[in-house]
Motif scaffolding. Sequence first.
Motif, PDB file in Angstrom:
ATOM      1  N   ASP A  20      -3.120 108.650  -5.718  1.00  8.21           N
ATOM      2  CA  ASP A  20      -3.796 109.901  -5.347  1.00  8.21           C
ATOM      3  C   ASP A  20      -3.694 110.928  -6.476  1.00  8.21           C
ATOM      4  OD1 ASP A  20      -4.520 108.877  -2.896  1.00  8.21           O
ATOM      5  OD2 ASP A  20      -2.779 109.715  -1.836  1.00  8.21           O
ATOM      6  N   ALA A  21      -2.538 110.974  -7.115  1.00  5.83           N
ATOM      7  CA  ALA A  21      -2.366 111.920  -8.222  1.00  5.83           C
ATOM      8  C   ALA A  21      -3.272 111.558  -9.391  1.00  5.83           C
ATOM      9  CB  ALA A  21      -0.899 111.920  -8.667  1.00  5.83           C
ATOM     10  N   LEU A  22      -3.342 110.283  -9.693  1.00  9.40           N
ATOM     11  CA  LEU A  22      -4.204 109.847 -10.796  1.00  9.40           C
ATOM     12  C   LEU A  22      -5.677 110.113 -10.487  1.00  9.40           C
ATOM     13  CD1 LEU A  22      -2.461 106.486 -11.758  1.00  9.40           C
ATOM     14  CD2 LEU A  22      -2.390 108.649 -13.010  1.00  9.40           C
ATOM     15  N   LYS A  23      -6.054 109.960  -9.203  1.00  8.77           N
ATOM     16  CA  LYS A  23      -7.433 110.247  -8.805  1.00  8.77           C
ATOM     17  C   LYS A  23      -7.743 111.724  -9.012  1.00  8.77           C
ATOM     18  CE  LYS A  23      -8.471 110.005  -4.401  1.00  8.77           C
ATOM     19  NZ  LYS A  23      -8.806 109.441  -3.074  1.00  8.77           N
ATOM     20  N   ASP A  24      -6.790 112.579  -8.644  1.00  4.28           N
ATOM     21  CA  ASP A  24      -6.983 114.020  -8.823  1.00  4.28           C
ATOM     22  C   ASP A  24      -7.074 114.381 -10.302  1.00  4.28           C
ATOM     23  OD1 ASP A  24      -7.061 116.748  -7.758  1.00  4.28           O
ATOM     24  OD2 ASP A  24      -5.118 116.957  -8.735  1.00  4.28           O
ATOM     25  N   LEU A  40      -8.015 112.370 -12.667  1.00  4.72           N
ATOM     26  CA  LEU A  40      -9.260 111.817 -13.192  1.00  4.72           C
ATOM     27  C   LEU A  40     -10.411 112.787 -12.955  1.00  4.72           C
ATOM     28  CD1 LEU A  40     -10.905 109.498 -14.420  1.00  4.72           C
ATOM     29  CD2 LEU A  40     -11.045 108.494 -12.136  1.00  4.72           C
ATOM     30  N   GLY A  41     -10.482 113.338 -11.734  1.00  3.87           N
ATOM     31  CA  GLY A  41     -11.531 114.303 -11.433  1.00  3.87           C
ATOM     32  C   GLY A  41     -11.435 115.522 -12.322  1.00  3.87           C
ATOM     33  N   GLY A  42     -10.203 116.047 -12.510  1.00  5.51           N
ATOM     34  CA  GLY A  42     -10.022 117.219 -13.369  1.00  5.51           C
ATOM     35  C   GLY A  42     -10.373 116.939 -14.811  1.00  5.51           C
ATOM     36  N   THR A  43     -10.001 115.741 -15.286  1.00  6.25           N
ATOM     37  CA  THR A  43     -10.294 115.368 -16.672  1.00  6.25           C
ATOM     38  C   THR A  43     -11.799 115.273 -16.914  1.00  6.25           C
ATOM     39  OG1 THR A  43      -8.232 114.116 -16.795  1.00  6.25           O
ATOM     40  CG2 THR A  43      -9.901 113.635 -18.460  1.00  6.25           C
ATOM     41  N   ILE A  44     -12.507 114.675 -15.957  1.00  7.59           N
ATOM     42  CA  ILE A  44     -13.966 114.550 -16.088  1.00  7.59           C
ATOM     43  C   ILE A  44     -14.610 115.936 -16.114  1.00  7.59           C
ATOM     44  CG2 ILE A  44     -16.055 113.790 -14.900  1.00  7.59           C
ATOM     45  CD1 ILE A  44     -14.476 111.355 -13.946  1.00  7.59           C
ATOM     46  N   GLU A  51     -17.210 120.364 -19.177  1.00  2.64           N
ATOM     47  CA  GLU A  51     -17.203 121.745 -19.666  1.00  2.64           C
ATOM     48  C   GLU A  51     -17.364 121.763 -21.189  1.00  2.64           C
ATOM     49  OE1 GLU A  51     -17.392 124.349 -17.950  1.00  2.64           O
ATOM     50  OE2 GLU A  51     -16.270 124.202 -16.083  1.00  2.64           O
ATOM     51  N   THR A  52     -16.691 120.863 -21.863  1.00  3.71           N
ATOM     52  CA  THR A  52     -16.808 120.774 -23.326  1.00  3.71           C
ATOM     53  C   THR A  52     -18.218 120.375 -23.730  1.00  3.71           C
ATOM     54  OG1 THR A  52     -14.475 120.136 -23.495  1.00  3.71           O
ATOM     55  CG2 THR A  52     -15.879 119.651 -25.387  1.00  3.71           C
ATOM     56  N   GLU A  53     -18.798 119.429 -22.972  1.00  6.67           N
ATOM     57  CA  GLU A  53     -20.184 119.030 -23.240  1.00  6.67           C
ATOM     58  C   GLU A  53     -21.147 120.199 -23.053  1.00  6.67           C
ATOM     59  OE1 GLU A  53     -20.547 114.269 -22.330  1.00  6.67           O
ATOM     60  OE2 GLU A  53     -20.847 115.640 -20.655  1.00  6.67           O
ATOM     61  N   MET A  54     -20.898 121.031 -22.024  1.00  6.69           N
ATOM     62  CA  MET A  54     -21.752 122.198 -21.791  1.00  6.69           C
ATOM     63  C   MET A  54     -21.612 123.204 -22.928  1.00  6.69           C
ATOM     64  SD  MET A  54     -24.001 123.758 -19.988  1.00  6.69           S
ATOM     65  CE  MET A  54     -24.076 123.271 -18.258  1.00  6.69           C
ATOM     66  N   ASP A  55     -20.393 123.402 -23.419  1.00  4.79           N
ATOM     67  CA  ASP A  55     -20.187 124.292 -24.568  1.00  4.79           C
ATOM     68  C   ASP A  55     -21.026 123.840 -25.753  1.00  4.79           C
ATOM     69  OD1 ASP A  55     -18.389 125.719 -23.077  1.00  4.79           O
ATOM     70  OD2 ASP A  55     -16.603 124.822 -23.992  1.00  4.79           O
ATOM     71  N   SER A  56     -20.996 122.537 -26.010  1.00  6.56           N
ATOM     72  CA  SER A  56     -21.768 121.986 -27.129  1.00  6.56           C
ATOM     73  C   SER A  56     -23.263 122.135 -26.882  1.00  6.56           C
ATOM     74  CB  SER A  56     -21.406 120.513 -27.320  1.00  6.56           C
ATOM     75  OG  SER A  56     -22.175 119.921 -28.336  1.00  6.56           O
ATOM     76  N   HIS A  57     -23.687 121.961 -25.629  1.00  8.50           N
ATOM     77  CA  HIS A  57     -25.111 122.065 -25.287  1.00  8.50           C
ATOM     78  C   HIS A  57     -25.638 123.493 -25.479  1.00  8.50           C
ATOM     79  CE1 HIS A  57     -28.878 121.358 -23.187  1.00  8.50           C
ATOM     80  NE2 HIS A  57     -28.589 122.335 -22.322  1.00  8.50           N
ATOM     81  N   SER A 104     -12.175 103.346  -9.265  1.00 10.21           N
ATOM     82  CA  SER A 104     -11.203 102.316  -8.884  1.00 10.21           C
ATOM     83  C   SER A 104     -10.054 102.904  -8.073  1.00 10.21           C
ATOM     84  CB  SER A 104     -10.647 101.631 -10.141  1.00 10.21           C
ATOM     85  OG  SER A 104     -11.686 100.972 -10.832  1.00 10.21           O
ATOM     86  N   TYR A 105      -9.913 104.245  -8.095  1.00 13.28           N
ATOM     87  CA  TYR A 105      -8.881 104.915  -7.295  1.00 13.28           C
ATOM     88  C   TYR A 105      -9.415 105.376  -5.947  1.00 13.28           C
ATOM     89  CZ  TYR A 105      -6.484 105.138 -11.798  1.00 13.28           C
ATOM     90  OH  TYR A 105      -5.902 104.808 -12.989  1.00 13.28           O
ATOM     91  N   GLY A 106     -10.737 105.175  -5.699  1.00 12.06           N
ATOM     92  CA  GLY A 106     -11.348 105.626  -4.463  1.00 12.06           C
ATOM     93  C   GLY A 106     -12.412 106.676  -4.732  1.00 12.06           C
ATOM     94  N   SER A 107     -12.870 107.344  -3.679  1.00 15.49           N
ATOM     95  CA  SER A 107     -13.911 108.370  -3.798  1.00 15.49           C
ATOM     96  C   SER A 107     -13.280 109.742  -4.004  1.00 15.49           C
ATOM     97  CB  SER A 107     -14.777 108.404  -2.540  1.00 15.49           C
ATOM     98  OG  SER A 107     -15.468 107.203  -2.371  1.00 15.49           O
ATOM     99  N   PHE A 108     -13.952 110.588  -4.776  1.00 13.31           N
ATOM    100  CA  PHE A 108     -13.505 111.967  -4.948  1.00 13.31           C
ATOM    101  C   PHE A 108     -14.685 112.814  -5.403  1.00 13.31           C
ATOM    102  CE2 PHE A 108     -12.818 109.806  -8.953  1.00 13.31           C
ATOM    103  CZ  PHE A 108     -13.306 110.687  -9.897  1.00 13.31           C
ATOM    104  N   GLN A 109     -14.521 114.138  -5.328  1.00 16.02           N
ATOM    105  CA  GLN A 109     -15.575 115.064  -5.715  1.00 16.02           C
ATOM    106  C   GLN A 109     -15.267 115.690  -7.060  1.00 16.02           C
ATOM    107  OE1 GLN A 109     -16.072 117.995  -2.589  1.00 16.02           O
ATOM    108  NE2 GLN A 109     -17.583 116.730  -1.512  1.00 16.02           N
ATOM    109  N   ILE A 110     -16.314 115.941  -7.818  1.00 20.09           N
ATOM    110  CA  ILE A 110     -16.185 116.689  -9.066  1.00 20.09           C
ATOM    111  C   ILE A 110     -17.202 117.832  -9.045  1.00 20.09           C
ATOM    112  CG2 ILE A 110     -15.372 114.729 -10.441  1.00 20.09           C
ATOM    113  CD1 ILE A 110     -18.239 114.547 -11.587  1.00 20.09           C
TER     114      ILE A 110
END
Length: 413
Positions: free
Chosen positions: A38-42, A44-48, A53-59, A85-91
């Motif tokens: 569960d921690a890794l899933k959380d 993962l969502g934060g990392t994505i 955000e970095t991609e938007m800065d560049s855009h 692979s860790y399940g479903s989550f929202q970003i």
Amino acid sequence: MAKQQKEIHKVKMTDGKRAIIQQLFQEYDIESASDIQDALKDLLGGTIKEMMETEMDSHLGYEKSQRSDNKNSRNGYKTKNLNSSYGSFQIEVPQDRESSFEPQVVKKRHKDISDIYQKIIAMYAKGMTTRQISETINDIYGFEASEGFISDVTDKILPKIEEWQNRPLESVYPIVFIDAIHFSVRQDSIVSKLAAYVVVGINDSGRKEVLTLEIGENESSKYWLGILNSLKNRGVQDILILCSDGLTGLKEAIATAFPETEHQRCIVHMVRNTLKYVANKDMKAFAQDLRAIYTAPDEKTAFQRLEDAEKKWNLHYPAAMRRWRENWDVITPIFKFSTIVRTAFYTTNTIESLNASYRRLNRQRSVFPNPQALLKALYLATFEATKKWTMPIRNWGKIRGELTIMFPDRLPY
């Protein structure tokens, strides 16, 4: 000889990794392996999100906290559900006013980062039903994949099947095998038996190759002529020896499509079909007499042993030996060759490993929902089984040398 010890890969623990793990325990209330996931899933969502955000800065050409003359600007966030692979989550996906932002880490309309497509294909190849796959994905990954979605995923291989079925073939195949496995298939709410016919060739390099795979209902000379003509249309000009079971109409079709081809009945199938008529107490002795026929040094000796077997057994089993005499013309080609060459083609055992893969499908699925589903499963099973076909068959050099003499000017130099 000392036993070789397998090397065990050890994860190297660095100070940086230890610091991350300590932070993980401080941030999350971890008491079990499930809590770690569960921690890794959380994370993962934060990392994505941070990567987007970095991609938007560049855009946009400027960071979130900076001012800019750019007419385009940030416009809040849009919630998106992801499967991993860790399940479903929202970003939260950052948006821009001109709607021109195209994230790359998770592209638009892409809702899966779990490689689930490959997993679905792998499970389907093992014969699992769409329902079984759906339940497995839900159990392991914790998100739903409907049977319709799974069917859509496997349908994506249909163009590949069509391409494979129409690929060019070599001009000459010294040996070709045709065999059949039967499956239960539902058609118009009625379950019936359909045969999957696999055509395997030994090419000029001595390697096995599946030439085609056909699902058929009624065997006939017209049906087989169509299959053989399709091989010709894909480039096959000659077949030296074709080995098969007693498939209805095949003998006539071979005579039309490849008149110079030797048609050899599979001896193992002949033996099995004969022993069906024999009581257990006579099975061993009867099998020995049959073996004496097909291992004879020449046709004359073989025919004499056939007559001896008929005299010995016809009183008790009058129907047992009838097929041997009726099919003698397609049994006798083996007697022209040495033992080494005989073992290469007098039985369809050359493709038994492939047939074993098909039989596993039969055990996994009692009924296929339609012929297309069967074709997909067979194609995937074929692809997996033939990955191991990397070497020539045993004694190919000697076999090819003898075939070159027996069939002059028909093999390439």
